[in-house]
Enzyme design. Sequence first.
Site, PDB file in Angstrom:
ATOM      1  N   ALA A   1      95.068 -30.357   6.411  1.00 15.52           N
ATOM      2  CA  ALA A   1      93.652 -30.744   6.404  1.00 15.52           C
ATOM      3  C   ALA A   1      93.077 -30.926   7.813  1.00 15.52           C
ATOM      4  O   ALA A   1      91.924 -30.597   8.060  1.00 15.52           O
ATOM      5  CB  ALA A   1      93.480 -32.038   5.609  1.00 15.52           C
ATOM      6  N   HIS A   2      93.875 -31.441   8.735  1.00 11.63           N
ATOM      7  CA  HIS A   2      93.311 -31.742  10.065  1.00 11.63           C
ATOM      8  C   HIS A   2      93.035 -30.486  10.872  1.00 11.63           C
ATOM      9  O   HIS A   2      92.459 -30.550  11.955  1.00 11.63           O
ATOM     10  CB  HIS A   2      94.205 -32.728  10.840  1.00 11.63           C
TER      11      HIS A   2
ATOM     12  N   CYS B   1     107.920 -27.394  30.644  1.00  8.38           N
ATOM     13  CA  CYS B   1     107.697 -28.747  31.111  1.00  8.38           C
ATOM     14  C   CYS B   1     106.825 -29.556  30.166  1.00  8.38           C
ATOM     15  O   CYS B   1     106.831 -30.771  30.200  1.00  8.38           O
ATOM     16  CB  CYS B   1     107.056 -28.714  32.490  1.00  8.38           C
TER      17      CYS B   1
END
Lengths: 398, 124
Positions: free
Chosen positions: A199-200, A323
């Site tokens: 959903a996000h 990194c």
Amino acid sequence: MECYFDHVATNPLREEVLEAMMPFLREEFGNPLSVYPLGIKAREAIENARAQVAGLINSKPSEIVFTSSGAEANNFALRGIALARQYEGKHVIVTRMEHHSILNPARFLEKLGFTVTYVNPDKYGFIDPDSIKKAITDETILISVIHASPEVGTIEPVKEIAQIAKERNITFHTDGVATVGNIPVDVKDLGVDLMSMAAHQFYGPKGAGALYIREGQRIIPLIFGGIQEGGRRAGTENVPAIVGMGKAAEITKEELHRKMEHVKKLRDRLVDGVMKIDNVHFTGHPENRLPGHASFCVEFIEGEGMLLMLSAKGIYAASGSACTSKALKASPVLLSMGIPSHVAHGSIVFSFGLENTMEQIEYTLEEFPQIIKRLRELSPYAKGWEGLEEGGTCIQKK
Amino acid sequence: MYTKEVMDHFMNPRNVGEMPDADGIGVEGNPVCGDVMKLFIKVKDDRIVDAKFQTFGCGAAIAVSSMITEMVKGKTLDEALEISKEKVAEALGGLPPQKMHCSNLGADALRKAIEDYKSKKRQN
């Protein structure tokens, strides 16, 4: 100026979605299994959300199972199908373009005695359907191919691969987390058996995902317990999050084409400007890609440095450099596309959303080249990769 | 994730650049892993009078490089050899654990630069 350009990471919650959710965080707190009005209201809200999500991907509401995330949906699909079909065969096919929530369950299946084939993409991050065909054996029961890569934006030929799987009675799953809500997705047209979504990724809440499971498809649950979600996913439902996912799906369906046009314009302008900088490579497929997604590798510098300097200017982006990852390895997706690791360290991804503007892009095009210039001034490779091997091996990466 | 000191040394790195007349050069790391540091030192009467660096790497790697060039200036070679990874990290107010080894190349690059200086001196 603040510029949020990391929509593949997550999206803000829409105001209308929050409003739809609020009653279920307050007075409508009932358990959907209860027989009195509070429970009935919660149950109806879930069924309404199920229909809204189904509407976004053209499935039946009964084919949607809510989960806590896209990662859970991916785990559920891979483990649930492999276990359901293990007596027919023990071979699974995935690709090198997949998210960790596919690759790690695949490794878990290997520990259970399954054989997994990891299919490589081409240099554009594209999975050739023929390479999937070649990987199929008599033992193959499941194929999972990501619908689009959040790292390089390439959209995979899921429809063709689903057809190949269907002809051979192999279950086909696609990870649609990066596509659902960003491009039109029609599960009937694609012909997939299962599809994950979150959903996000389309302005809904975090903590809500779903797995589309084609009617008649057998699957073993990931979470055993009560009869929630038709017995396929136990646990008292996260009603507010599910309601939010439904509302977000409904709004997304209406505005999808407008959103695509908007982000594509921003994307094309950014790509145009960034590609004028020397020694910058565009990653992923040039046309067949997510409309709001621009990804590059900037040579002679490293991604995290770029992200930090951009962040100091209010510009928020992502990278696949070693990194920036806890694993401290360059992105396996970029490496599988044949990008050398020293170049992959300079990866950077901008992903756009509805709230972004052309002013933000122009601002970024002023700041970004200066940041690249500054980091290159610090770099021993500013003039090229000569002497690449000096300094020895990666001893410190043990 | 980074301390104020790390961010300061990353955003405003000290002693950046090549040193054409360096007395010793040390390179540590490998671009394949993601971090490379090249350290230049100028030595007078067994004392480091100037230091410069070039670094390919993350925020931590650049901050470490900047910090160690500051730390070595004015130190005798013996004193400079005492500088450990831990001391550099400490001077920066700490480093995230996953960056402690891969990006903390300063002390090793310094050791190599001093070795380079000594071997050049022996040849002369």
